[in-house]
Every structure is written in structure tokens, then in C-alpha cells.
Write an enzyme that holds these catalytic residues in place. Structure first.
Site, mmCIF file in Angstrom:
data_model
loop_
_atom_site.group_PDB
_atom_site.id
_atom_site.type_symbol
_atom_site.label_atom_id
_atom_site.label_comp_id
_atom_site.label_asym_id
_atom_site.label_seq_id
_atom_site.Cartn_x
_atom_site.Cartn_y
_atom_site.Cartn_z
ATOM 1 N N SER A 22 33.226 39.047 34.837
ATOM 2 C CA SER A 22 32.178 40.046 34.652
ATOM 3 C C SER A 22 31.250 39.983 35.866
ATOM 4 C CB SER A 22 31.399 39.717 33.375
ATOM 5 O OG SER A 22 30.313 40.601 33.248
ATOM 6 N N SER B 171 34.455 47.448 38.267
ATOM 7 C CA SER B 171 34.108 48.864 38.058
ATOM 8 C C SER B 171 33.670 49.506 39.371
ATOM 9 C CB SER B 171 32.970 49.002 37.046
ATOM 10 O OG SER B 171 33.257 48.246 35.908
ATOM 11 N N SER C 42 40.330 40.881 31.607
ATOM 12 C CA SER C 42 41.699 40.411 31.312
ATOM 13 C C SER C 42 41.934 38.992 31.843
ATOM 14 C CB SER C 42 42.754 41.384 31.845
ATOM 15 O OG SER C 42 42.480 41.830 33.143
#
Ligand code: ADP
Length: 299
Positions: free
Chosen positions: A133, A138, A205
Site C-alpha cells: 500500500s 494506482s 496481491s
């Protein structure tokens, strides 16, 4: 059929029939009858002369979609083209399919992945961004998608947040739920790949086995694993969503990197250093370059 050429229509000779946007080799049977335009009488005929109108069988070399002219003028009308001169020699309306042709159905025309991809003019693929994260999945995925889109590619982005609000809203963060989360995402990515799209998946993942599962669903060369690697220290220092702080305070269990493992890819197709040494744009460029080098991008 109304015949418009000086040379008569010869039954059994090959012409080209243009129906809708398709041109198909075709032959005509001996006329069932021709119509006397003054009396509307049905007359016997061996062939059709110029300006004669007749009803006859039309046989196309391959199945084409059509509608009866009475239902749809666009898909029920055709012109006849002479193969040698390319001139238009006749024009006709379709009444109906003959019984003999009745066993040809739409289903017989294979619309497979290759057919779909050829309409979009691209090679479908799944680009799978994995990493902690805050590593930049993104961010880089967004930049890559913008580039692909501007090159005219058809793309779709699946990311952890948008999928967890909908399709996977029933799942939490236990190991089982994480696995199910990824399983569903991998299956959706595969369907989109079959639809001919370039799919960008951004999910932490963390487990090798689930990434291997996703890879196993796709054909060789269609799965591109991108390791978005900032290192835990940098990702935690960024703490884009304040989740690391929460996890450190013990308010968030099973947080990847803190109290749930992240298994780094062993042989990713692309390994990005997103700790800050390389700019976001350059990271995106590295991915685009890779896609080009393996022929996924052709533009
Ligand atoms: P993830 O999707 O992996 O959780 P995000 O893309 O949401 O991560 O956040 C990553 C943060 O790191 C963004 O604020 C981004 O601007 C920053 N960042 C700094 N350098 C890079 C880089 N080289 N690549 C990607 N992100 C970077």
C-alpha cells in the site's frame, strides 16, 4: 431482382453481392418466374434480360447476416456487381432465407477472442501491478492507462478500492477473504481480456500463489506482472491513506507489511523502483516500453 446490364443474368455464374457493408461471392438459380411489368403476370424465364424483374434463388459463398426487406430495408436490400467489370448489374430485395439455408445460424460464426481483438486492433493483455500500500500502483497504473488511451487503445482499470466497494463488498481482510478477493479479480480480468481489452489491475496481491493463479488463467505472454517497489520504509512514510499509522496503533489487523506478509515477486516482467529515485512518469514509461518490446502495443 431487377437486372440492369446489357448482358443477361446467367444462372450459376459467379457475381458479387453487396449486402450492408459486406461483399460476398454469389450465384443465382434459374428464375422461378419473371414479372411482366405491365400486367404483373408471372412468366417462365431461363435468365433475366436488361430491365427485367424476376424472383430467383440467391446462394452466397458464406453466411451473412440479413433481414427480410419488408422488415429492414437496409439489411434486406443488395446490389449485384460484375466480377470482371466491377459495374453494378442488378439490385434486389431479400424475401426470406430458403429452408435449405435454415441450418446456418448465427452461432456458427465463431466470435472468439481473436475476432474481438481484431475489431479493436490490439493484443489483449492483463497488466498486474503488485506492491505494498502506498508503493505507487494506482499512480503508475493511471499514468500508463492515460498513455495507452491516448494511443487509441481500449483499456480498463480494476483497482482494489473500486472492486471492494462493489463486486467484493462482502469480503474482508482475512487470508481467505483476500484470496477470494484476488480470485474474483483475476476472473474478471480474464473476461475483460477475452473481450479484447488491455486490463490494468492494481492490487496489493501479497501472495505469490494468488498472482500465479491469475497468471495461470491467461495465455502465455498476456500476463504482465509489474512489481511496484518502494520498500516498506518509504511506503509507510508516505502513508497516503493513513493506514500504516492505524495498523501500527493496532487499530487495523492483517495490514500488509505490518502484521501480514508481502511476498515479493521472484521474476516480474517489470520491476519498478518507486521509492523516489525515478519519477512517476519515468516508471510509467518503463511499463509502456516493456509492452512495446513484447508486441502488446502496436501503435
Ligand atoms: P498504491 O496504489 O500502491 O497504494 P498510490 O499510487 O495510491 O499507491 O500512492 C503512491 C504515492 O507515492 C502517491 O502519492 C505518489 O505520488 C507517490 N510517488 C512518489 N514517487 C513515485 C513513483 N516513482 N511512482 C509512483 N508513485 C510515486
Amino acid at each position: 431482382l431487377v437486372w440492369m446490364a446489357e448482358e443477361p443474368l446467367v444462372p450459376g455464374r459467379q457475381y458479387v453481392v453487396k449486402l450492408g457493408t459486406r461483399s460476398t461471392p454469389a450465384t443465382f438459380s434459374t428464375p422461378e418466374y419473371r414479372i411482366d411489368v405491365n400486367t404483373l403476370e408471372h412468366l417462365d424465364a431461363e435468365r433475366l434480360e436488361m430491365n427485367e424483374i424476376g424472383v430467383l434463388g440467391l446462394k452466397l459463398d458464406r453466411p451473412v447476416p440479413f433481414d427480410p426487406y419488408l422488415e429492414n430495408h437496409d439489411m434486406g436490400a443488395f446490389i449485384v456487381i460484375d466480377r470482371i467489370t466491377n459495374g453494378t448489374v442488378g439490385a434486389g430485395m431479400i424475401r426470406s432465407a430458403s429452408r435449405a439455408a435454415g441450418d446456418v445460424h448465427w452461432q456458427n460464426l465463431e466470435v472468439d477472442k481473436a475476432a474481438r481483438a481484431s475489431l479493436t486492433g490490439q493484443k489483449p493483455a492483463v497488466i498486474w501491478f503488485t506492491g505494498l500500500s502506498g508503493a505507487g500502483k494506482s499512480t503508475v497504473s493511471n499514468l500508463v492507462e492515460k498513455r495507452l488511451h491516448s494511443m487509441g487503445h481500449h483499456t480498463f482499470a480494476l483497482d482494489g478500492d473500486n472492486v471492494r466497494h462493489g463486486l467484493n463488498a462482502d469480503l474482508g481482510f482475512s487470508d481467505e477473504d483476500r484470496q477470494e478477493n484476488i480470485r474474483r479479480v483475476a476472473e474478471v480480468a480474464k473476461l475483460m481480456d477475452e473481450a479484447g481489452l488491455i486490463v490494468l489491475v492494481s492490487f496489493i496481491s501479497p501472495f505469490r500463489s494468488e498472482r500465479a493463479f491469475a497468471r495461470s488463467l491467461l495465455a502465455d505472454g498476456e500476463f504482465v506482472e509489474v512489481f511496484v517497489d518502494a520498500g516498506l520504509e518509504v511506503a509507510e512514510a508516505r502513508d497516503v491513506k493513513g493506514l500504516y499509522a492505524k495498523a501500527r496503533r493496532g487499530e487495523l489487523a492483517n495490514f500488509t507489511g505490518i502484521d501480514s506478509p508481502y511476498e515479493s515477486p521472484e521474476a516480474p516482467e517489470v520491476h519498478l523502483n518507486t521509492s523516489g529515485a525515478v519519477s512517476e512518469e519515468d516508471c510509467a514509461e518503463q511499463v509502456v516500453e516493456y509492452l512495446r518490446s513484447v508486441g502488446i502495443l502496436t501503435r
